[in-house]
Design a protein around this motif. Structure first.
Motif, PDB file in Angstrom:
ATOM      1  N   HIS A   1      -1.846  -8.922   4.135  1.00  0.00           N
ATOM      2  CA  HIS A   1      -3.332  -8.394   3.348  1.00  0.00           C
ATOM      3  C   HIS A   1      -3.528  -6.426   3.920  1.00  0.00           C
ATOM      4  N   VAL A   2      -3.577  -6.143   4.604  1.00  0.00           N
ATOM      5  CA  VAL A   2      -3.593  -4.777   4.903  1.00  0.00           C
ATOM      6  C   VAL A   2      -2.526  -4.032   4.520  1.00  0.00           C
ATOM      7  N   PHE A   3      -1.441  -4.578   4.168  1.00  0.00           N
ATOM      8  CA  PHE A   3       0.066  -4.082   2.895  1.00  0.00           C
ATOM      9  C   PHE A   3      -0.241  -3.921   1.347  1.00  0.00           C
ATOM     10  N   VAL A   4      -1.383  -5.455   1.011  1.00  0.00           N
ATOM     11  CA  VAL A   4      -1.112  -5.145  -0.149  1.00  0.00           C
ATOM     12  C   VAL A   4      -2.156  -4.634  -0.183  1.00  0.00           C
ATOM     13  N   TYR A   5      -3.369  -4.399   0.711  1.00  0.00           N
ATOM     14  CA  TYR A   5      -4.217  -3.825   0.103  1.00  0.00           C
ATOM     15  C   TYR A   5      -4.149  -2.012  -0.444  1.00  0.00           C
ATOM     16  N   LEU A   6      -3.870  -1.682   0.440  1.00  0.00           N
ATOM     17  CA  LEU A   6      -3.181  -0.623   0.706  1.00  0.00           C
ATOM     18  C   LEU A   6      -2.211   0.056  -0.570  1.00  0.00           C
ATOM     19  N   SER A   7      -1.892  -0.623  -0.182  1.00  0.00           N
ATOM     20  CA  SER A   7      -0.372  -0.390  -1.627  1.00  0.00           C
ATOM     21  C   SER A   7      -1.161  -0.204  -3.469  1.00  0.00           C
ATOM     22  N   ARG A   8      -2.199  -1.287  -3.118  1.00  0.00           N
ATOM     23  CA  ARG A   8      -3.019  -0.922  -4.076  1.00  0.00           C
ATOM     24  C   ARG A   8      -4.626   0.096  -4.011  1.00  0.00           C
ATOM     25  N   GLU A   9      -4.783   0.873  -3.332  1.00  0.00           N
ATOM     26  CA  GLU A   9      -5.812   1.669  -2.871  1.00  0.00           C
ATOM     27  C   GLU A   9      -5.271   2.909  -3.136  1.00  0.00           C
ATOM     28  N   LEU A  10      -3.666   2.966  -1.790  1.00  0.00           N
ATOM     29  CA  LEU A  10      -3.532   4.956  -1.732  1.00  0.00           C
ATOM     30  C   LEU A  10      -2.040   4.705  -2.704  1.00  0.00           C
ATOM     31  N   LEU A  11      -1.611   4.191  -3.252  1.00  0.00           N
ATOM     32  CA  LEU A  11      -0.919   4.135  -4.287  1.00  0.00           C
ATOM     33  C   LEU A  11      -0.612   3.503  -5.466  1.00  0.00           C
ATOM     34  N   HIS A  12      -1.427   2.612  -6.497  1.00  0.00           N
ATOM     35  CA  HIS A  12      -2.023   2.340  -7.176  1.00  0.00           C
ATOM     36  C   HIS A  12      -1.342   1.771  -7.772  1.00  0.00           C
ATOM     37  N   LYS A  13       0.204   0.484  -6.989  1.00  0.00           N
ATOM     38  CA  LYS A  13       0.977  -0.375  -7.292  1.00  0.00           C
ATOM     39  C   LYS A  13       0.717  -1.382  -7.952  1.00  0.00           C
ATOM     40  N   ALA A  14       1.302  -2.067  -8.900  1.00  0.00           N
ATOM     41  CA  ALA A  14       1.065  -3.350  -9.519  1.00  0.00           C
ATOM     42  C   ALA A  14       1.200  -4.523  -8.534  1.00  0.00           C
ATOM     43  N   TYR A  15       0.552  -5.141  -9.013  1.00  0.00           N
ATOM     44  CA  TYR A  15       1.384  -6.995  -8.226  1.00  0.00           C
ATOM     45  C   TYR A  15       2.725  -7.460  -8.153  1.00  0.00           C
ATOM     46  N   ILE A  16       2.849  -7.111  -9.565  1.00  0.00           N
ATOM     47  CA  ILE A  16       4.677  -7.619  -9.657  1.00  0.00           C
ATOM     48  C   ILE A  16       5.372  -5.990  -8.455  1.00  0.00           C
ATOM     49  N   SER A  17       5.279  -5.440  -8.458  1.00  0.00           N
ATOM     50  CA  SER A  17       5.929  -4.197  -7.869  1.00  0.00           C
ATOM     51  C   SER A  17       5.636  -4.575  -6.028  1.00  0.00           C
ATOM     52  N   ILE A  18       4.778  -4.884  -5.721  1.00  0.00           N
ATOM     53  CA  ILE A  18       4.033  -5.282  -4.477  1.00  0.00           C
ATOM     54  C   ILE A  18       4.938  -6.905  -3.716  1.00  0.00           C
TER      55      ILE A  18
ATOM     56  N   HIS B   1       3.377 -12.555  -8.165  1.00  0.00           N
ATOM     57  CA  HIS B   1       1.693 -11.651  -8.806  1.00  0.00           C
ATOM     58  C   HIS B   1       0.406 -12.047  -8.295  1.00  0.00           C
ATOM     59  N   THR B   2       0.583 -13.210  -8.941  1.00  0.00           N
ATOM     60  CA  THR B   2      -0.174 -14.149  -8.158  1.00  0.00           C
ATOM     61  C   THR B   2      -1.427 -14.430  -6.691  1.00  0.00           C
ATOM     62  N   THR B   3       0.292 -14.175  -6.320  1.00  0.00           N
ATOM     63  CA  THR B   3      -0.159 -14.469  -4.581  1.00  0.00           C
ATOM     64  C   THR B   3      -0.361 -13.447  -3.569  1.00  0.00           C
ATOM     65  N   ILE B   4      -0.145 -12.326  -5.049  1.00  0.00           N
ATOM     66  CA  ILE B   4      -0.398 -10.779  -4.588  1.00  0.00           C
ATOM     67  C   ILE B   4      -1.987 -10.572  -4.533  1.00  0.00           C
ATOM     68  N   SER B   5      -2.753 -10.998  -5.848  1.00  0.00           N
ATOM     69  CA  SER B   5      -3.790 -11.024  -6.392  1.00  0.00           C
ATOM     70  C   SER B   5      -4.715 -11.772  -5.756  1.00  0.00           C
ATOM     71  N   SER B   6      -4.510 -12.512  -4.902  1.00  0.00           N
ATOM     72  CA  SER B   6      -4.717 -13.318  -4.718  1.00  0.00           C
ATOM     73  C   SER B   6      -4.988 -12.715  -2.768  1.00  0.00           C
ATOM     74  N   SER B   7      -3.717 -12.074  -2.225  1.00  0.00           N
ATOM     75  CA  SER B   7      -3.549 -11.169  -1.100  1.00  0.00           C
ATOM     76  C   SER B   7      -4.678 -10.119  -1.044  1.00  0.00           C
ATOM     77  N   TYR B   8      -4.843  -9.766  -2.183  1.00  0.00           N
ATOM     78  CA  TYR B   8      -5.357  -8.185  -2.665  1.00  0.00           C
ATOM     79  C   TYR B   8      -7.073  -8.889  -2.507  1.00  0.00           C
ATOM     80  N   GLU B   9      -7.674 -10.286  -3.122  1.00  0.00           N
ATOM     81  CA  GLU B   9      -9.103 -10.610  -2.647  1.00  0.00           C
ATOM     82  C   GLU B   9      -8.993 -10.529  -1.720  1.00  0.00           C
ATOM     83  N   ARG B  10      -8.280 -10.848  -0.665  1.00  0.00           N
ATOM     84  CA  ARG B  10      -8.991 -11.782   0.713  1.00  0.00           C
ATOM     85  C   ARG B  10      -8.751 -10.416   0.915  1.00  0.00           C
TER      86      ARG B  10
END
Length: 87
Positions: free
Chosen positions: A27-44, A53-62
């Motif tokens: 969850h931390v990895f996903v969150y910081l990848s989105r917030e700091l690196l602005h990576k797409a869910y598919i890329s993460i 990507h839906t798993t990653i989206s859920s992880s970000y929301e969590r």
């Protein structure tokens, strides 16, 4: 030794384990990848063992939910972010 430990940790995060500590690390990895690196869910998802990507989206929301409701999780995210920004 430190490099081996970091590689093992990444391998664990990338893996399929559902242990709470590893799930939170993901969850931390996903969150910081989105917030700091602005990576797409598919890329993460590709970086985390080809997860959907839906798993990653859920992880970000969590992660967002945990940051709001869990002081320890929020502090952990801030600590990792601080360490990354120093590099």
């Amino acid at each position: 030794m430190g490099a081996v430990q970091k590689a093992t940790i990444y391998k664990d995060i990338e893996g399929k384990s559902r242990q709470k500590k590893l799930m939170n690390a993901r969850h931390v990895f996903v969150y910081l990848s989105r917030e700091l690196l602005h990576k797409a869910y598919i890329s993460i998802g590709q970086e985390l063992g080809n997860r959907d990507h839906t798993t990653i989206s859920s992880s970000y929301e969590r992660a967002c939910q945990l940051i709001k409701n869990d002081v320890n999780f929020k502090m952990a995210v801030e600590k990792v972010q601080e360490m990354l920004e120093k590099k």
